[in-house]
Design a protein around this motif. Structure first.
Motif, short mmCIF file in Angstrom:
data_model
loop_
_atom_site.label_atom_id
_atom_site.label_comp_id
_atom_site.label_asym_id
_atom_site.label_seq_id
_atom_site.Cartn_x
_atom_site.Cartn_y
_atom_site.Cartn_z
N ASP A 37 0.81 -1.22 0.00
CA ASP A 37 0.00 0.00 0.00
C ASP A 37 0.85 1.28 0.00
OD1 ASP A 37 0.97 -0.30 2.57
OD2 ASP A 37 -0.91 0.24 3.56
N TRP A 38 2.16 1.13 -0.18
CA TRP A 38 3.02 2.32 -0.23
C TRP A 38 3.01 2.92 -1.63
CZ3 TRP A 38 4.92 5.89 2.67
CH2 TRP A 38 5.91 6.74 2.16
N ASN A 39 2.89 4.23 -1.69
CA ASN A 39 2.91 4.95 -2.97
C ASN A 39 4.23 5.72 -3.04
OD1 ASN A 39 2.56 6.54 -5.22
ND2 ASN A 39 0.70 7.56 -4.50
N ILE A 61 7.68 -16.89 8.21
CA ILE A 61 8.18 -16.01 7.15
C ILE A 61 7.03 -15.15 6.66
CG2 ILE A 61 9.23 -15.88 4.87
CD1 ILE A 61 10.60 -18.55 5.45
N ILE A 62 7.19 -13.83 6.78
CA ILE A 62 6.13 -12.88 6.45
C ILE A 62 6.59 -11.98 5.31
CG2 ILE A 62 4.61 -11.08 7.37
CD1 ILE A 62 5.51 -12.17 10.22
N PRO A 63 6.01 -12.10 4.12
CA PRO A 63 6.36 -11.17 3.03
C PRO A 63 6.01 -9.74 3.42
CG PRO A 63 5.12 -13.06 2.21
CD PRO A 63 5.01 -13.10 3.71
N MET A 64 6.91 -8.82 3.15
CA MET A 64 6.67 -7.44 3.56
C MET A 64 5.49 -6.80 2.83
SD MET A 64 10.52 -5.91 4.10
CE MET A 64 11.69 -6.72 5.18
N TYR A 65 5.17 -7.30 1.63
CA TYR A 65 4.07 -6.70 0.90
C TYR A 65 2.71 -6.98 1.57
CZ TYR A 65 2.88 -11.28 -1.17
OH TYR A 65 2.51 -12.58 -1.35
N THR A 66 2.68 -7.92 2.52
CA THR A 66 1.43 -8.23 3.22
C THR A 66 1.21 -7.33 4.42
OG1 THR A 66 2.46 -9.90 4.66
CG2 THR A 66 1.63 -10.64 2.51
N ILE A 67 2.17 -6.45 4.71
CA ILE A 67 2.09 -5.57 5.88
C ILE A 67 1.80 -4.14 5.41
CG2 ILE A 67 3.33 -4.67 7.90
CD1 ILE A 67 5.16 -7.13 7.68
N GLY A 68 0.87 -3.46 6.06
CA GLY A 68 0.61 -2.06 5.74
C GLY A 68 1.81 -1.20 6.11
N TRP A 69 2.07 -0.17 5.31
CA TRP A 69 3.28 0.63 5.55
C TRP A 69 3.26 1.31 6.91
CZ3 TRP A 69 3.18 5.79 6.59
CH2 TRP A 69 2.08 6.54 6.16
N MET A 113 4.32 -1.25 9.41
CA MET A 113 5.75 -1.49 9.25
C MET A 113 6.56 -0.40 9.96
SD MET A 113 8.27 -3.32 8.02
CE MET A 113 7.73 -4.34 6.65
N LEU A 114 6.19 0.85 9.74
CA LEU A 114 6.93 1.95 10.35
C LEU A 114 6.76 1.97 11.87
CD1 LEU A 114 6.43 4.91 7.85
CD2 LEU A 114 8.47 3.54 8.22
N LYS A 115 5.57 1.65 12.35
CA LYS A 115 5.37 1.61 13.80
C LYS A 115 6.26 0.54 14.44
CE LYS A 115 0.63 3.37 13.70
NZ LYS A 115 -0.81 3.04 13.80
N TYR A 116 6.40 -0.59 13.74
CA TYR A 116 7.31 -1.63 14.23
C TYR A 116 8.74 -1.11 14.24
CZ TYR A 116 10.30 -5.73 14.22
OH TYR A 116 11.30 -6.63 14.52
#
Length: 240
Positions: A66-68, A188-196, A199-202
């Protein structure tokens, strides 16, 4: 303990840095006609946004679906807020000044431009001095003995004794995956499955800024090959 990735920081001959853009603005403003003022306003805004893009590039947000990559100022401000980077109102101010010129064809007064130039320079210097950080690679790893040496042949891993009860997350940059070891299990978690934003909060929980005290977070910066070596040692030790 935090392990971050050591990368080649060579700048392409065709790339422009935030401070180069700021210098262009200073050159522009030496001439005081409308064209020069307009060019200065544009370069001031570009210098700020170039620095924000550098900050974003040092995270994993760009791997999220979901990153633009052409995100607007509002999104960039949200990024800075999540990462706890202060004085973002300066970004809003300088962007609005440029937008007034770009869309309403309205220029600020010359003395205002000098003020905006000083403000941008102060923010850039602060962002580098207080908010520089390395890209996260491995978090939460616990060791009883860890060491590296840096010689003429590059960085070497000298010790890596992993605590039996350790967990870890490996943000594997090349694979764009998070390899999570928890309670002896590997996910194993593909990064594309995580909202940006998630991801940043992590990442915000683990980022070590240039002003973070050394006794608060112990950080080692390693090349990718050594990060993978540490991870493989952890798999053998921790995964059931």
């Amino acid at each position: 303990m935090l392990l971050t990735i050591s990368r080649n920081n060579k700048i392409s001959p065709n790339s422009v840095t935030p401070f180069e853009l700021l210098e262009w603005a200073k050159e522009d403003i030496k001439i005081t006609d409308k064209r020069a003022i307009g060019n200065a306003v544009g370069n001031i805004k570009r210098s700020i946004h170039c620095r924000i893009d550098e900050i974003i590039e040092n995270t994993h947000a760009k791997y999220c679906s979901d990153w633009n990559k052409r995100c607007n100022t509002r999104t960039k401000l949200k990024v800075l807020k999540i990462l706890n980077i202060k004085y973002t109102s300066i970004v809003t101010l300088l962007t609005e000044i440029r937008n007034n010129f770009e869309h309403l064809y309205k220029l600020p007064e010359l003395n205002q431009v000098f003020g905006y130039l000083d403000t941008a320079e102060m923010w850039l210097k602060l962002s580098y001095s207080d908010y520089s950080f390395n890209k996260i690679a491995i978090t939460k790893l616990q060791t009883t003995n860890f060491g590296i040496s840096d010689g003429i042949n590059g960085i070497k891993l000298t010790n890596c004794v992993i605590n039996n009860k350790s967990d870890l997350d490996y943000l594997w940059d090349r694979k764009k995956e998070i390899h999570e070891i928890k309670n002896g299990q590997l996910s194993i978690i593909p990064m594309y499955t995580i909202g940006w934003e998630n991801m940043l909060k992590y990442e915000a929980k683990y980022i070590k800024y240039s002003t973070t005290p050394d006794d608060e977070i112990k950080e080692y910066k390693l090349p990718a090959r050594l990060l993978t070596t540490v991870y493989k040692k952890a798999i053998k030790k921790l995964v059931n």
